[in-house]
Write a protein that holds these residues in place. Structure first.
Motif, PDB file in Angstrom:
ATOM      1  N   ALA A  45       0.815  -1.217   0.000  1.00 60.38           N
ATOM      2  CA  ALA A  45       0.000   0.000   0.000  1.00 60.38           C
ATOM      3  C   ALA A  45       0.848   1.266   0.000  1.00 60.38           C
ATOM      4  CB  ALA A  45      -0.926  -0.005   1.221  1.00 60.38           C
ATOM      5  N   THR A  46       2.026   1.209   0.618  1.00 56.53           N
ATOM      6  CA  THR A  46       2.877   2.411   0.702  1.00 56.53           C
ATOM      7  C   THR A  46       3.916   2.469  -0.408  1.00 56.53           C
ATOM      8  OG1 THR A  46       4.355   1.250   2.235  1.00 56.53           O
ATOM      9  CG2 THR A  46       2.595   2.600   3.204  1.00 56.53           C
ATOM     10  N   GLY A  47       3.939   1.477  -1.281  1.00 62.26           N
ATOM     11  CA  GLY A  47       4.897   1.471  -2.376  1.00 62.26           C
ATOM     12  C   GLY A  47       6.323   1.181  -1.952  1.00 62.26           C
ATOM     13  N   ALA A  48       6.481   0.425  -0.884  1.00 64.25           N
ATOM     14  CA  ALA A  48       7.823   0.086  -0.422  1.00 64.25           C
ATOM     15  C   ALA A  48       8.515  -0.827  -1.431  1.00 64.25           C
ATOM     16  CB  ALA A  48       7.761  -0.599   0.941  1.00 64.25           C
ATOM     17  N   GLU A  49       9.808  -0.609  -1.610  1.00 70.01           N
ATOM     18  CA  GLU A  49      10.590  -1.452  -2.513  1.00 70.01           C
ATOM     19  C   GLU A  49      11.194  -2.643  -1.771  1.00 70.01           C
ATOM     20  OE1 GLU A  49      14.442  -1.114  -5.561  1.00 70.01           O
ATOM     21  OE2 GLU A  49      13.762   0.640  -4.423  1.00 70.01           O
ATOM     22  N   ALA A  50      11.439  -2.474  -0.466  1.00 67.64           N
ATOM     23  CA  ALA A  50      12.131  -3.508   0.303  1.00 67.64           C
ATOM     24  C   ALA A  50      11.600  -3.555   1.731  1.00 67.64           C
ATOM     25  CB  ALA A  50      13.635  -3.230   0.310  1.00 67.64           C
ATOM     26  N   ILE A  51      11.892  -4.672   2.412  1.00 64.04           N
ATOM     27  CA  ILE A  51      11.526  -4.839   3.819  1.00 64.04           C
ATOM     28  C   ILE A  51      12.769  -5.245   4.600  1.00 64.04           C
ATOM     29  CG2 ILE A  51      10.257  -6.256   5.485  1.00 64.04           C
ATOM     30  CD1 ILE A  51       7.946  -6.352   3.590  1.00 64.04           C
ATOM     31  N   HIS A  52      13.039  -4.500   5.679  1.00 66.23           N
ATOM     32  CA  HIS A  52      14.119  -4.834   6.610  1.00 66.23           C
ATOM     33  C   HIS A  52      13.476  -5.351   7.890  1.00 66.23           C
ATOM     34  CE1 HIS A  52      17.639  -4.777   9.074  1.00 66.23           C
ATOM     35  NE2 HIS A  52      18.373  -4.051   8.239  1.00 66.23           N
ATOM     36  N   PRO A  53      13.813  -6.582   8.320  1.00 66.03           N
ATOM     37  CA  PRO A  53      13.136  -7.139   9.492  1.00 66.03           C
ATOM     38  C   PRO A  53      13.776  -6.800  10.832  1.00 66.03           C
ATOM     39  CG  PRO A  53      14.564  -8.794   8.559  1.00 66.03           C
ATOM     40  CD  PRO A  53      14.702  -7.566   7.677  1.00 66.03           C
ATOM     41  N   GLY A  54      14.934  -6.096  10.837  1.00 62.94           N
ATOM     42  CA  GLY A  54      15.594  -5.802  12.103  1.00 62.94           C
ATOM     43  C   GLY A  54      16.100  -7.073  12.748  1.00 62.94           C
ATOM     44  N   TYR A  55      15.936  -7.179  14.085  1.00 56.24           N
ATOM     45  CA  TYR A  55      16.241  -8.440  14.767  1.00 56.24           C
ATOM     46  C   TYR A  55      15.090  -8.786  15.689  1.00 56.24           C
ATOM     47  CZ  TYR A  55      18.653  -4.739  17.464  1.00 56.24           C
ATOM     48  OH  TYR A  55      19.014  -3.564  18.081  1.00 56.24           O
ATOM     49  N   GLY A  56      14.934 -10.089  15.969  1.00 55.65           N
ATOM     50  CA  GLY A  56      13.750 -10.540  16.686  1.00 55.65           C
ATOM     51  C   GLY A  56      12.561 -10.621  15.744  1.00 55.65           C
ATOM     52  N   PHE A  57      11.375 -10.855  16.300  1.00 55.20           N
ATOM     53  CA  PHE A  57      10.141 -10.951  15.528  1.00 55.20           C
ATOM     54  C   PHE A  57      10.324 -11.866  14.309  1.00 55.20           C
ATOM     55  CE2 PHE A  57       9.023  -6.603  17.460  1.00 55.20           C
ATOM     56  CZ  PHE A  57       8.307  -7.188  18.477  1.00 55.20           C
ATOM     57  N   LEU A  58      10.231 -11.327  13.089  1.00 53.70           N
ATOM     58  CA  LEU A  58      10.237 -12.156  11.873  1.00 53.70           C
ATOM     59  C   LEU A  58      11.594 -12.178  11.170  1.00 53.70           C
ATOM     60  CD1 LEU A  58       6.804 -10.945  10.492  1.00 53.70           C
ATOM     61  CD2 LEU A  58       7.272 -13.178  11.500  1.00 53.70           C
ATOM     62  N   SER A  59      12.645 -11.718  11.849  1.00 50.21           N
ATOM     63  CA  SER A  59      13.931 -11.553  11.175  1.00 50.21           C
ATOM     64  C   SER A  59      14.547 -12.864  10.710  1.00 50.21           C
ATOM     65  CB  SER A  59      14.915 -10.820  12.092  1.00 50.21           C
ATOM     66  OG  SER A  59      15.153 -11.568  13.269  1.00 50.21           O
TER      67      SER A  59
END
Length: 621
Positions: free
Chosen positions: A72-86
């Motif tokens: 929806a926001t037109g993001a080109e990439a996703i950075h997962p950081g650490y923890g959660f879904l990384s």
């Protein structure tokens, strides 16, 4: 270079990624839960999307909502950081399937290294030394017990899918194995959805040493040297440093070469960490360092590597994800100085490190220190996520100078009314054994009495508190006349309430401290501690070490995991009564004395608020 980036995380790491992305001209999108709407990372992103309610499973772990927000926001990439879904291979595949760039390890690498037993088998095949233990498929309690007996105690039970210190139990004797196994499996199932475990020999003088590695899509792989993460509590890192003390050139070359070999064995791309356990009983030696596991993501402690190498590891991640080669060759990387990082947690060392929650009326750090924090003054620590407030990172020419700088940074930290481990960190950094690098993973447990002493204000704190509440004239015997004596020094004495207790103090020259007038009154900050103080009132009570009245109350908000007793049961001092889960950790509540269970209000799986009565114990007649 990427043009836009959605950060599938929160708090400190989200702010950290935003900072580098902004410097590279990348538009950032934050996703957040409803309770995080006012957090700094949400304000600092170019755009923000609410993806659910407070619980992580309803927001930060909702893969579908994160992907919807990215599209929806037109993001080109996703950075997962650490923890959660990384380190979730399915999520990484879903990101790529949606036509987005995944700023992380390849899904195949995550799978290869995500399960500790399979990862060790792969490392054995690649020629990387691993810790002795049992990795078998037979998960029956009897088989696991027999394997532990054969390995010899102490052993370590570790969740196959574990990480972050969760799903891990040390067992010292055979009779304690069954209970530890049950607790470990329960925590592993709750945290990772997988209750399988492996058994490892517990190293008696262990050092936790890890190597930062990086790979790119052009077949290059390098290391950025090692970090020592031996100062731990409950298998969670507290203070990290780089390089590792006592590491000679030959041992460094051997361990770093093994780390690169491990990365290449799984065709690794991006930032990763190869974790090793070292038997330091005779110093660091290449033949006594074994592979433990690989973290297929950026690590919380990555700033110490950045400090000694001068590299921005988040920038490296973004460049590699954009298809660029690694920014540096191996021969272009070197170590400069010494770096240390301490994790400032919202927890109370005096009460067994129980998490502390609430508003941050005061949050100040000393100058000259790198602070990576997820919250600001005026914010709040909630019970829904990890209780880390900030990371304090220092860099100096030598290890001794870095330790001194870290001690000063922790001691100069001011937080109120949330309780923190700042004073604990200051004492650890200043402890003679730490300064002398006499460290291993048992350091905190060995020195806990010195690191977390009872909460008694020092003489300098009392003097400063009195000096703050008395008028200036009271400090001068010629104008105040209080305590005037013709043939001796003046005896200036005053009462002050500090930490809820009335003290009679002989006045001396106040020492320099920080004092804040906050909504709840005056607070004095010294060496990482926070002391509320005031003039005594008539109804002030001196609190002593009175015996417990047998009322077992919830020390923090949480959920009842299990109740081990029934009304009428006899109990002995120290016997476990129930288990409370709060802020992703299990806390056992025990009987304060021998007695009889008179009343139970705790119910399995029920949510309870802080201060709620759970069990009442009466003394034997």
């Amino acid at each position: 270079m990427l043009s836009s980036l959605l950060i599938a995380n929160r708090g400190e790491i989200a702010r950290r990624i935003i900072r580098t992305a902004r410097a590279l001209g990348i538009r950032t999108i934050a996703v957040h839960s409803d309770v995080d709407a006012a957090m700094p990372f949400v304000r600092e992103a170019d755009e923000a999307v609410c993806i659910g309610t407070a619980l992580a499973r309803d927001s930060y772990l909702r893969q579908d909502r994160i992907l919807e927000a990215a599209i929806a926001t037109g993001a080109e990439a996703i950075h997962p950081g650490y923890g959660f879904l990384s380190e979730n291979a399915e999520f990484a595949e879903a990101v790529q399937a949606a036509g987005l760039v995944w700023v992380g390890a390849p899904p195949a690498s995550i799978r290869a290294m995500g399960l500790k037993d399979a990862a060790k088998e792969r490392m054995i095949a690649a020629g990387v030394p691993v810790t002795p233990g049992y990795l078998g498929a037979d998960q029956s309690p009897a088989r696991l017990q027999s394997e532990a007996d054969a390995i010899g105690y102490p052993v370590l039970i570790k969740a196959v899918a574990g990480g972050g210190g969760k799903g891990m139990r040390k067992v010292d004797e055979a009779h304690a194995f069954a209970e530890s196994l049950e607790s470990c499996r329960r925590e592993a199932a709750s945290s990772f959805g997988d209750d399988r475990v492996l058994i490892e020999k517990y190293i008696l003088s262990p050092r936790h040493i890890e190597v930062q590695i990086f790979g790119d899509t052009h077949g290059n792989a390098v290391h950025l040297f090692e970090r020592d993460c031996s100062l731990q509590r409950r298998h969670q890192k507290v203070i990290e440093e780089a390089p590792a003390p006592g590491m000679d050139v030959a041992t460094r070359e051997a361990i770093c070469a093994a780390a690169v070999k491990a990365a290449k064995a799984v065709d690794y791309i991006g930032a990763g960490t190869i974790e090793f356990i070292a038997d330091a009983s005779e110093g660091l030696r290449a033949d006594r360092i074994w592979f433990m596991e690989m973290n297929t993501r950026l690590q919380v402690e990555h700033p110490v590597t950045e400090a000694i190498t001068g590299q921005d590891l988040v920038e490296w991640q973004l460049r590699v994800a954009s298809g660029e080669p690694l920014p540096k060759r191996q021969d272009e990387l070197s170590i400069t100085g010494w770096a240390m990082e301490a994790r400032l947690y919202a927890e109370n060392p005096v009460s067994g490190f129980l998490p502390s929650t609430g508003p941050l009326e005061r949050l100040r750090f000393p100058p000259g220190v790198r602070i990576d924090s997820g919250v600001d003054e005026g914010g709040e620590v909630t019970p829904f996520y990890d209780p880390m407030i900030a990371k304090l990172i220092v860099h100096a020419p030598t290890r001794a100078a870095a330790a001194g700088k870290l001690g000063d940074a922790a001691g100069g930290t001011e937080v109120w009314p949330v309780k923190t481990n700042a004073a604990f960190l200051a004492r650890a950094a200043r402890h003679p054994d730490f300064v002398a690098a006499r460290i291993d993973t048992g350091f905190i447990e060995r020195h806990i009495d010195a690191l977390a002493p009872p909460p008694e204000p020092s003489a300098s704190v009392l003097t400063s508190a009195v000096g703050a509440i008395l008028p200036p004239a009271s400090h001068d015997p010629w104008t105040g006349l209080t305590g005037f004596r013709a043939n001796a020094a003046p005896d200036l004495r005053a009462e002050v309430t500090v930490g809820g207790q009335v003290h009679l103090v002989t006045l001396a020259t106040p020492v320099p401290t920080s004092i804040a007038a906050l909504d709840g009154g005056s607070v004095l900050f010294a060496d990482g501690e926070a002391w509320p103080f005031s003039r005594p009132r008539a109804d002030d009570i001196v609190r002593g070490d009175a015996l417990s009245d047998g009322m077992i109350v919830a020390p923090m908000p949480g959920r009842i995991i299990s109740v081990a007793v029934s009304p009428g049961d006899p109990v002995t001092k120290g016997q476990r009564l129930l288990v409370l889960e709060a802020m992703k950790m299990e806390q056992g509540l025990v009987a304060p004395f021998d007695g009889i269970v008179a009343e139970i209000r705790a119910v399995d799986s029920a949510q309870v608020s802080e201060g709620a009565l759970l069990v009442r114990i009466e003394k034997d007649a």
